[in-house]
Design an enzyme around this catalytic site. Sequence first.
Site, PDB file in Angstrom:
ATOM      1  N   SER A  84       0.311  -8.543 -38.680  1.00  0.00           N
ATOM      2  CA  SER A  84       0.025  -8.766 -37.103  1.00  0.00           C
ATOM      3  C   SER A  84       0.125  -7.443 -36.251  1.00  0.00           C
ATOM      4  CB  SER A  84       0.866  -9.866 -36.568  1.00  0.00           C
ATOM      5  OG  SER A  84       2.272  -9.562 -36.904  1.00  0.00           O
ATOM      6  N   VAL A 223      -9.366  -9.816 -26.401  1.00  0.00           N
ATOM      7  CA  VAL A 223      -8.474  -8.609 -26.021  1.00  0.00           C
ATOM      8  C   VAL A 223      -7.213  -9.718 -25.571  1.00  0.00           C
ATOM      9  CG1 VAL A 223      -7.496  -6.899 -24.689  1.00  0.00           C
ATOM     10  CG2 VAL A 223      -9.880  -6.782 -25.580  1.00  0.00           C
ATOM     11  N   GLY A 224      -5.897  -9.456 -26.067  1.00  0.00           N
ATOM     12  CA  GLY A 224      -4.778  -9.993 -25.592  1.00  0.00           C
ATOM     13  C   GLY A 224      -4.021  -9.400 -24.468  1.00  0.00           C
ATOM     14  N   ASP A 225      -2.908  -9.665 -24.324  1.00  0.00           N
ATOM     15  CA  ASP A 225      -1.914  -9.285 -23.208  1.00  0.00           C
ATOM     16  C   ASP A 225      -1.443  -7.853 -23.739  1.00  0.00           C
ATOM     17  OD1 ASP A 225      -0.473 -10.659 -25.428  1.00  0.00           O
ATOM     18  OD2 ASP A 225       1.391 -10.408 -24.158  1.00  0.00           O
ATOM     19  N   THR A 245       5.634 -10.808 -26.286  1.00  0.00           N
ATOM     20  CA  THR A 245       4.786 -11.495 -27.843  1.00  0.00           C
ATOM     21  C   THR A 245       4.753 -12.820 -27.790  1.00  0.00           C
ATOM     22  OG1 THR A 245       5.014 -11.259 -30.115  1.00  0.00           O
ATOM     23  CG2 THR A 245       7.132 -11.539 -28.984  1.00  0.00           C
ATOM     24  N   GLY A 246       3.680 -13.199 -28.382  1.00  0.00           N
ATOM     25  CA  GLY A 246       3.317 -14.768 -28.319  1.00  0.00           C
ATOM     26  C   GLY A 246       1.832 -14.697 -27.646  1.00  0.00           C
ATOM     27  N   GLY A 248      -1.178 -14.464 -25.972  1.00  0.00           N
ATOM     28  CA  GLY A 248      -1.273 -13.542 -24.927  1.00  0.00           C
ATOM     29  C   GLY A 248      -1.936 -14.143 -23.756  1.00  0.00           C
TER      30      GLY A 248
HETATM   31  N1  ASP Z   1       0.478 -11.295 -27.748  1.00  0.00           N
HETATM   32  C1  ASP Z   1      -0.378 -10.976 -28.700  1.00  0.00           C
HETATM   33  C2  ASP Z   1      -1.807 -11.428 -28.739  1.00  0.00           C
HETATM   34  O1  ASP Z   1      -1.845 -12.489 -27.852  1.00  0.00           O
HETATM   35  C3  ASP Z   1       0.139 -11.760 -30.226  1.00  0.00           C
HETATM   36  C4  ASP Z   1       1.486 -12.041 -30.443  1.00  0.00           C
HETATM   37  O2  ASP Z   1       2.360 -11.102 -30.018  1.00  0.00           O
HETATM   38  O3  ASP Z   1       1.846 -12.939 -30.782  1.00  0.00           O
HETATM   39  O4  ASP Z   1      -2.400 -10.699 -29.082  1.00  0.00           O
END
Ligand code: ASP
Length: 344
Positions: A84, A223-225, A245-246, A248
């Site tokens: 990841s 695009v995530g957070d 994290t998680g 986004g």
């Molecule tokens: N926050 C990240 C995203 O959504 C993924 C993660 O941290 O699990 O790209």
Amino acid sequence: MPRRRFLASAATALVGGRLVNRALGAPLLPMAELNAGAPLIVSTWPFGKPANEKALSVLEAGGTGLDAIEQGIHVTESDLSNPSVGLGGIPNADGIVQLDSCIMSGPGHRAGSVAAVSGFRHPISIARAVMEKTIHVMLVGEGAEKFAAAHGFERGPKVTDGQRAAWKRWKAAKAKEAAAAADSKKRPAKNHDTIAMVMLGRGGDIFGGCSTSGWGYKVPGRVGDSPIIGGGLYVDNEVGAAGATGIGENVMRYCGSFLVVELMRQGLHPQEACIETIRRIAKLDPKGFDLSINFIALDKRGRFGAAGTGTGFEYSVTCGAFSKVVQSPGLTSADIGPLGGNRK
Ligand code: ASP
């Protein structure tokens, strides 16, 4: 009292009024450790621990806070077994790994960010170069790759052989699925994580960085957070820093890391600020606590904390006195009670 029950009872006390229970973070670490002071480095997940330790060693060798964040995150980006972060990450739906990253300096309130970048090993370094060598904050996709190439950043494969084989299996299975149109709205399996790292450096200056390959098999261009300033990361040199994290999408719609920092500015302990941010988001969001989001934070005084939804998550904390993986509190509706808000 078991930790979970302690948290539940402490949290219940929050329902009626504001979040004022300062004991909430107490079971996690003794106060002596909480007061360990600078330098202090906090990052998401157990894989953050070697990254933190590298960052600390950079500081101890006289490196700057930005050097420490960058080289610390390199450790995670270089680990091709990490699905990841970095080029070992799970690719997007087209079989290409697209990386998101950002970096922030408390001094000068500077930021740099890249999104949807393929074929480069260290997006955190490209983000730093955007911050230091351009007048911009964020570059994406092809433009970010041209910029990285022009600045001679190390290239790598667009996907590893192992992830390519897994992607082919995923694609074959997906082809069999009915209702392909609805597929892109499906919640992803747990195939995403991020390294978000926040640091209280020498002299009380604060820095942070984030790097991820985002959701596995995401829609190309998603695009995530993590590269969004205020979403996956925020640094305020007067207050502290937070990272996420998680999923986004459930962070960036609420400027999650910015909110954590603003709550610390109002006087909340970093852990309380993480908890209150999740509570606020859960109150507004139709999904309630079913958000899969997690925050880390530290403040100018050298205090730190974290919180996540569900069972919480593990994060890494490193300073001169110790380096360890810590379990965050996890929040569910059972912990905080009925929220009302936008849920039907
Ligand atoms: N926050 C990240 C995203 O959504 C993924 C993660 O941290 O699990 O790209």
